[in-house]
Design a protein around this motif. Structure first.
Motif, mmCIF file in Angstrom:
data_model
loop_
_atom_site.group_PDB
_atom_site.id
_atom_site.type_symbol
_atom_site.label_atom_id
_atom_site.label_comp_id
_atom_site.label_asym_id
_atom_site.label_seq_id
_atom_site.Cartn_x
_atom_site.Cartn_y
_atom_site.Cartn_z
ATOM 1 N N PRO A 156 0.829 -1.213 0.000
ATOM 2 C CA PRO A 156 0.000 0.000 0.000
ATOM 3 C C PRO A 156 0.864 1.264 0.000
ATOM 4 C CG PRO A 156 0.032 -1.001 2.169
ATOM 5 C CD PRO A 156 0.746 -1.944 1.253
ATOM 6 N N ALA A 157 0.338 2.306 -0.603
ATOM 7 C CA ALA A 157 1.036 3.591 -0.688
ATOM 8 C C ALA A 157 1.051 4.278 0.673
ATOM 9 C CB ALA A 157 0.341 4.479 -1.708
ATOM 10 N N ASP A 158 1.962 5.226 0.829
ATOM 11 C CA ASP A 158 2.097 5.974 2.082
ATOM 12 C C ASP A 158 0.773 6.577 2.528
ATOM 13 O OD1 ASP A 158 4.743 5.362 1.716
ATOM 14 O OD2 ASP A 158 5.439 7.421 1.541
ATOM 15 N N GLU A 159 0.054 7.172 1.586
ATOM 16 C CA GLU A 159 -1.206 7.841 1.912
ATOM 17 C C GLU A 159 -2.241 6.843 2.449
ATOM 18 O OE1 GLU A 159 -4.755 9.956 -0.543
ATOM 19 O OE2 GLU A 159 -2.713 10.582 -1.045
ATOM 20 N N GLN A 160 -2.324 5.676 1.820
ATOM 21 C CA GLN A 160 -3.280 4.661 2.283
ATOM 22 C C GLN A 160 -2.902 4.161 3.670
ATOM 23 O OE1 GLN A 160 -3.408 0.904 0.208
ATOM 24 N NE2 GLN A 160 -5.418 0.411 1.028
ATOM 25 N N VAL A 161 -1.627 3.914 3.889
ATOM 26 C CA VAL A 161 -1.169 3.463 5.206
ATOM 27 C C VAL A 161 -1.504 4.511 6.259
ATOM 28 C CG1 VAL A 161 0.873 2.940 6.605
ATOM 29 C CG2 VAL A 161 0.648 1.957 4.312
ATOM 30 N N GLY A 162 -1.252 5.784 5.953
ATOM 31 C CA GLY A 162 -1.553 6.862 6.901
ATOM 32 C C GLY A 162 -3.023 6.907 7.278
ATOM 33 N N LYS A 163 -3.901 6.711 6.293
ATOM 34 C CA LYS A 163 -5.344 6.727 6.567
ATOM 35 C C LYS A 163 -5.754 5.552 7.446
ATOM 36 C CE LYS A 163 -6.786 9.164 2.400
ATOM 37 N NZ LYS A 163 -7.494 9.065 1.111
ATOM 38 N N LYS A 164 -5.199 4.386 7.186
ATOM 39 C CA LYS A 164 -5.542 3.198 7.970
ATOM 40 C C LYS A 164 -5.045 3.326 9.399
ATOM 41 C CE LYS A 164 -7.321 1.210 4.355
ATOM 42 N NZ LYS A 164 -8.678 0.777 4.178
ATOM 43 N N VAL A 165 -3.820 3.808 9.572
ATOM 44 C CA VAL A 165 -3.275 4.001 10.916
ATOM 45 C C VAL A 165 -4.110 5.023 11.681
ATOM 46 C CG1 VAL A 165 -1.297 4.950 12.185
ATOM 47 C CG2 VAL A 165 -0.921 3.260 10.380
ATOM 48 N N ALA A 166 -4.468 6.114 11.023
ATOM 49 C CA ALA A 166 -5.287 7.149 11.681
ATOM 50 C C ALA A 166 -6.632 6.591 12.121
ATOM 51 C CB ALA A 166 -5.486 8.340 10.735
ATOM 52 N N ARG A 167 -7.223 5.718 11.310
ATOM 53 C CA ARG A 167 -8.509 5.115 11.698
ATOM 54 C C ARG A 167 -8.355 4.206 12.898
ATOM 55 N NH1 ARG A 167 -12.237 2.150 7.761
ATOM 56 N NH2 ARG A 167 -13.479 1.841 9.614
ATOM 57 N N VAL A 168 -7.272 3.426 12.953
ATOM 58 C CA VAL A 168 -7.063 2.537 14.094
ATOM 59 C C VAL A 168 -6.801 3.355 15.354
ATOM 60 C CG1 VAL A 168 -5.588 0.737 15.078
ATOM 61 C CG2 VAL A 168 -6.275 0.597 12.681
ATOM 62 N N LEU A 169 -6.020 4.436 15.226
ATOM 63 C CA LEU A 169 -5.676 5.260 16.398
ATOM 64 C C LEU A 169 -6.711 6.339 16.703
ATOM 65 C CD1 LEU A 169 -1.819 5.691 15.914
ATOM 66 C CD2 LEU A 169 -2.998 4.386 17.701
ATOM 67 N N ARG A 170 -7.795 6.360 15.970
ATOM 68 C CA ARG A 170 -8.819 7.383 16.189
ATOM 69 C C ARG A 170 -9.327 7.383 17.628
ATOM 70 N NH1 ARG A 170 -13.496 7.025 12.114
ATOM 71 N NH2 ARG A 170 -13.543 4.948 12.989
ATOM 72 N N ASP A 171 -9.441 6.217 18.235
ATOM 73 C CA ASP A 171 -9.971 6.113 19.606
ATOM 74 C C ASP A 171 -8.876 6.160 20.673
ATOM 75 O OD1 ASP A 171 -12.580 5.984 18.682
ATOM 76 O OD2 ASP A 171 -12.506 3.810 18.491
ATOM 77 N N TYR A 172 -7.676 6.560 20.297
ATOM 78 C CA TYR A 172 -6.620 6.748 21.287
ATOM 79 C C TYR A 172 -6.355 8.241 21.438
ATOM 80 C CZ TYR A 172 -2.603 6.643 24.144
ATOM 81 O OH TYR A 172 -1.760 6.863 25.215
ATOM 82 N N PRO A 173 -6.296 8.770 22.633
ATOM 83 C CA PRO A 173 -6.587 8.085 23.897
ATOM 84 C C PRO A 173 -8.092 7.894 24.065
ATOM 85 C CG PRO A 173 -6.070 10.378 24.304
ATOM 86 C CD PRO A 173 -5.877 10.153 22.836
ATOM 87 N N PRO A 174 -8.454 6.829 24.777
ATOM 88 C CA PRO A 174 -9.897 6.575 24.943
ATOM 89 C C PRO A 174 -10.547 7.658 25.811
ATOM 90 C CG PRO A 174 -8.611 5.042 26.258
ATOM 91 C CD PRO A 174 -7.640 5.834 25.438
ATOM 92 N N SER A 175 -11.793 7.941 25.494
ATOM 93 C CA SER A 175 -12.516 8.921 26.320
ATOM 94 C C SER A 175 -13.090 8.211 27.539
ATOM 95 C CB SER A 175 -13.630 9.573 25.501
ATOM 96 O OG SER A 175 -14.491 8.585 25.016
ATOM 97 N N ARG A 176 -13.203 8.952 28.576
ATOM 98 C CA ARG A 176 -13.716 8.350 29.827
ATOM 99 C C ARG A 176 -15.191 8.333 29.860
ATOM 100 N NH1 ARG A 176 -10.417 8.321 34.918
ATOM 101 N NH2 ARG A 176 -8.464 7.641 34.058
#
Length: 176
Positions: A156-176
């Motif tokens: 996968p291209a850099d841009e695609q990897v960046g989007k996927k990583v951002a989606r996985v880390l979207r919930d970090y840090p978790p909200s209380r």
């Protein structure tokens, strides 16, 4: 003849559309941890004996590492040496083959011809991205994000990897 071309193109589009994977993201965390106290991170490489196979390439791992570091930095965490960081961040990918079967189950007179439906089988690699966040002091896993079906290409291209990583880390840090 035109109807045959239309049927073939429609079937092809249906197969391609069905074959495109969408990423399903799940995240879990230790509810006893104060994630607001974490101000720094380091990317932690798993020892070679802990690597799981089959994996994406080292080039893709480099793209993932850069995207994880950029995402965490954008959230206000500073990158530090492993001995000074609050959290250790590690990731891995797991690759499997996904098989999609599409087909018709009809038999009879259709489109001016007698016959039965055709079955189309499509196979492609499907990569899952797992990101783990470990408290450096306790060496305990405090957060895990999983992007199932993150990659349908082995490069996968850099841009695609960046989007996927951002989606996985979207919930970090978790909200209380």
């Amino acid at each position: 003849m035109r109807s045959h071309v239309t049927i073939i193109l429609s079937t092809f589009l249906a197969v391609v559309t069905t074959a495109c994977s969408t990423m399903t993201v799940t995240a879990d965390h230790d509810s006893q941890v104060d994630f607001g106290s974490y101000t720094s991170f380091t990317l932690f490489e798993r020892p070679a004996k802990e690597r799981r196979g089959p994996q994406m390439s080292d080039l893709v791992d480099g793209r993932i590492a850069a995207s994880v570091a950029a995402d965490l930095s954008s959230k206000g965490l500073a990158s530090k040496a492993p001995s000074n960081a609050d959290i250790l961040v590690t990731f891995y990918t797991a690759v499997s083959r996904r098989v999609v079967v599409n087909g018709g189950g009809w038999y009879g007179y259709r489109w001016r011809y007698w016959g039965s439906g055709m079955t189309y089988v499509n196979s492609y690699p499907e990569g899952t991205l797992v990101i783990d966040i470990i408290d450096r002091r306790t060496r305990e896993l405090v957060w895990r994000g999983v992007g199932a079906g993150a990659f349908s290409k082995m490069n996968p291209a850099d841009e695609q990897v960046g989007k996927k990583v951002a989606r996985v880390l979207r919930d970090y840090p978790p909200s209380r």
